[in-house]
Design a protein around this motif. Structure first.
Motif, PDB file in Angstrom:
ATOM      1  N   MET A   1       0.847  -1.181   0.000  1.00 35.36           N
ATOM      2  CA  MET A   1       0.000   0.000   0.000  1.00 35.36           C
ATOM      3  C   MET A   1       0.886   1.235   0.000  1.00 35.36           C
ATOM      4  O   MET A   1       1.977   1.209   0.541  1.00 35.36           O
ATOM      5  N   SER A   2       0.382   2.313  -0.583  1.00 40.92           N
ATOM      6  CA  SER A   2       1.200   3.508  -0.687  1.00 40.92           C
ATOM      7  C   SER A   2       0.993   4.411   0.534  1.00 40.92           C
ATOM      8  O   SER A   2       1.589   4.209   1.572  1.00 40.92           O
ATOM      9  N   GLN A   3       0.126   5.370   0.450  1.00 37.67           N
ATOM     10  CA  GLN A   3      -0.099   6.303   1.535  1.00 37.67           C
ATOM     11  C   GLN A   3      -1.499   6.081   2.107  1.00 37.67           C
ATOM     12  O   GLN A   3      -2.186   5.131   1.762  1.00 37.67           O
ATOM     13  N   ALA A   4      -1.945   6.982   2.989  1.00 35.88           N
ATOM     14  CA  ALA A   4      -3.172   6.762   3.740  1.00 35.88           C
ATOM     15  C   ALA A   4      -4.393   6.588   2.856  1.00 35.88           C
ATOM     16  O   ALA A   4      -5.310   5.856   3.198  1.00 35.88           O
ATOM     17  N   ASN A   6      -4.764   5.147  -0.127  1.00 36.86           N
ATOM     18  CA  ASN A   6      -4.832   3.920  -0.924  1.00 36.86           C
ATOM     19  C   ASN A   6      -5.683   4.159  -2.170  1.00 36.86           C
ATOM     20  O   ASN A   6      -6.540   3.345  -2.546  1.00 36.86           O
ATOM     21  N   LEU A   7      -5.441   5.291  -2.825  1.00 39.01           N
ATOM     22  CA  LEU A   7      -6.136   5.693  -4.037  1.00 39.01           C
ATOM     23  C   LEU A   7      -5.115   6.109  -5.091  1.00 39.01           C
ATOM     24  O   LEU A   7      -3.962   6.421  -4.763  1.00 39.01           O
ATOM     25  N   ILE A   8      -5.543   6.180  -6.325  1.00 34.44           N
ATOM     26  CA  ILE A   8      -4.637   6.599  -7.390  1.00 34.44           C
ATOM     27  C   ILE A   8      -4.120   8.011  -7.166  1.00 34.44           C
ATOM     28  O   ILE A   8      -3.043   8.369  -7.647  1.00 34.44           O
ATOM     29  N   THR A   9      -4.851   8.811  -6.395  1.00 33.69           N
ATOM     30  CA  THR A   9      -4.409  10.177  -6.115  1.00 33.69           C
ATOM     31  C   THR A   9      -3.227  10.241  -5.160  1.00 33.69           C
ATOM     32  O   THR A   9      -2.710  11.330  -4.885  1.00 33.69           O
ATOM     33  N   SER A 164     -10.093   1.586  -6.591  1.00 32.61           N
ATOM     34  CA  SER A 164      -8.784   2.216  -6.698  1.00 32.61           C
ATOM     35  C   SER A 164      -7.860   1.634  -5.638  1.00 32.61           C
ATOM     36  O   SER A 164      -8.316   1.127  -4.601  1.00 32.61           O
ATOM     37  N   ALA A 165      -6.564   1.700  -5.906  1.00 30.61           N
ATOM     38  CA  ALA A 165      -5.547   1.246  -4.961  1.00 30.61           C
ATOM     39  C   ALA A 165      -4.216   1.854  -5.369  1.00 30.61           C
ATOM     40  O   ALA A 165      -4.044   2.327  -6.498  1.00 30.61           O
ATOM     41  N   SER A 166      -3.244   1.837  -4.453  1.00 31.69           N
ATOM     42  CA  SER A 166      -1.932   2.394  -4.752  1.00 31.69           C
ATOM     43  C   SER A 166      -0.841   1.582  -4.076  1.00 31.69           C
ATOM     44  O   SER A 166      -1.108   0.759  -3.195  1.00 31.69           O
ATOM     45  N   ALA A 167       0.384   1.816  -4.484  1.00 33.45           N
ATOM     46  CA  ALA A 167       1.539   1.107  -3.930  1.00 33.45           C
ATOM     47  C   ALA A 167       2.785   1.967  -4.133  1.00 33.45           C
ATOM     48  O   ALA A 167       2.783   2.919  -4.930  1.00 33.45           O
ATOM     49  N   THR A 168       3.852   1.619  -3.419  1.00 33.74           N
ATOM     50  CA  THR A 168       5.131   2.311  -3.545  1.00 33.74           C
ATOM     51  C   THR A 168       6.218   1.306  -3.866  1.00 33.74           C
ATOM     52  O   THR A 168       6.322   0.255  -3.232  1.00 33.74           O
TER      53      THR A 168
END
Length: 337
Positions: A1-4, A6-9, A164-168
């Motif tokens: 997961m990326s930041q708080a 967890n969206l493409i933004t 949507s989801a995000s990652a680093t």
């Protein structure tokens, strides 16, 4: 997961807005870029509905774009990009050709014309105005599930939606995905509740159920809408990396693995499966081959997770006989895991 979020933004340099019409059972989702973004796309379904996608090929002139639209409405929904263009032009944003200003807005649309909403909208469909409204709402936070372009989405056996989801990456690049899950097939194993995406879930982002101990041949039986009914899962993956147009094309191609993992099945004759890829150019690549490869892998993973989230977050449409939502059928499974 990326930041708080967890969206493409979580990818710096883009904002997302939603708008929908509950009466017709459809809507629009818009991604706007703070600065023109390098972008490309790749379609692998047999029935895509798209606008301004040829210019995204690496050999075409336009170097970057201003927005991407994901909508319902099938071919009618392609009007949404005109509303987004109008919004951008009013704000002085566009590709300048002497005194002319042309916002470059690309779009894919999904087929949601048989979901129970009233599609008797008169001479012109409402998508142009919905596109404008979605652009007005663009920000860092936005709703998932039955929202925006995912408002009228369905799958073979459960309500679809916007995910949507995000990652680093290990080198610090952020990647993210946003998707309208309007699949001809299913996101759950058998009759549920487990998602095909369960192996990639982070935390409890779509119920925390993981995978069943065994996926038997019976659970792998195909479940799909059947007949000549288009569906279409459409998505945008994005990164803050500096990419060329050719690399953006490769990112779009590689991200289709995310569809294949989250859906049983994808890329069929009746699918319009299209993925856009965009780079906001905030962080240069170091070891180019290694770092870009990880971006492609995590973008596909983010898309897999986003598809499950879109269905997990959805609520049933307010129509008689509407498809049940995952939460309607399996909320207790998530509570008792």
């Amino acid at each position: 997961m990326s930041q708080a979020r967890n969206l493409i933004t979580d990818v710096a340099g883009l904002r997302v807005g939603n708008a929908h019409d509950a009466a017709i059972g459809s809507g629009v989702t818009v991604a706007l870029f703070d600065e023109p973004a390098v972008a490309s796309c790749f379609s692998m379904g047999g029935a895509p509905a798209t606008r301004e996608t040829d210019l995204l090929d690496p050999d075409k002139m336009v170097p970057s774009i201003h927005g991407i639209v994901l909508s319902g409405g099938s071919a009618f929904g392609l009007d949404a990009a005109s509303g987004v263009q109008a919004y951008l032009r009013e704000h002085g944003i566009g590709f300048a050709v002497r005194e002319a200003l042309v916002p470059i807005v690309c779009q894919a649309s999904s087929f949601d014309l048989l979901n129970g909403g009233n599609k008797d909208w008169g001479r012109y469909p409402p998508y142009r105005e919905l596109g404008y409204q979605a652009a007005e709402q663009a920000g860092l936070d936005f709703a998932l599930g039955t929202a925006g372009g995912g408002y009228g989405a369905t799958t073979a056996n459960l309500k679809g939606g916007l995910g949507s989801a995000s990652a680093t990456t290990s080198s610090g690049h952020t990647v993210g995905a946003i998707v309208i899950v309007n699949a001809v097939a299913s996101v759950v194993i058998g009759n549920g509740p487990h998602f095909w995406a369960g192996a990639l879930e982070e935390g409890d982002e779509f119920g925390g159920l993981g995978l069943p101990s065994l996926v038997s041949p019976e659970l792998r039986s195909l479940i799909w809408k059947g007949g000549p009914q288009p569906a279409t899962t459409i998505a945008l993956v994005a990164t803050d990396a500096v990419l060329t147009k050719a690399q953006a094309k490769r990112l779009a191609i590689a991200s289709h693995a995310g569809l294949a993992r989250a859906l049983r099945f994808s890329h069929a004759l009746f699918d319009g499966d299209t993925i856009f890829a965009a780079a906001t150019g905030r962080k240069a690549l170091g070891d180019e081959a290694v770092e870009f490869t990880e971006i492609t892998a995590l973008a596909a993973d983010s898309l897999t997770r986003a598809i499950a989230r879109g269905v997990y977050e959805a609520m049933a449409l307010p129509y008689s006989g509407a498809q049940p939502a995952w939460r309607d059928r399996f909320a207790r499974a998530g509570e008792n895991k």
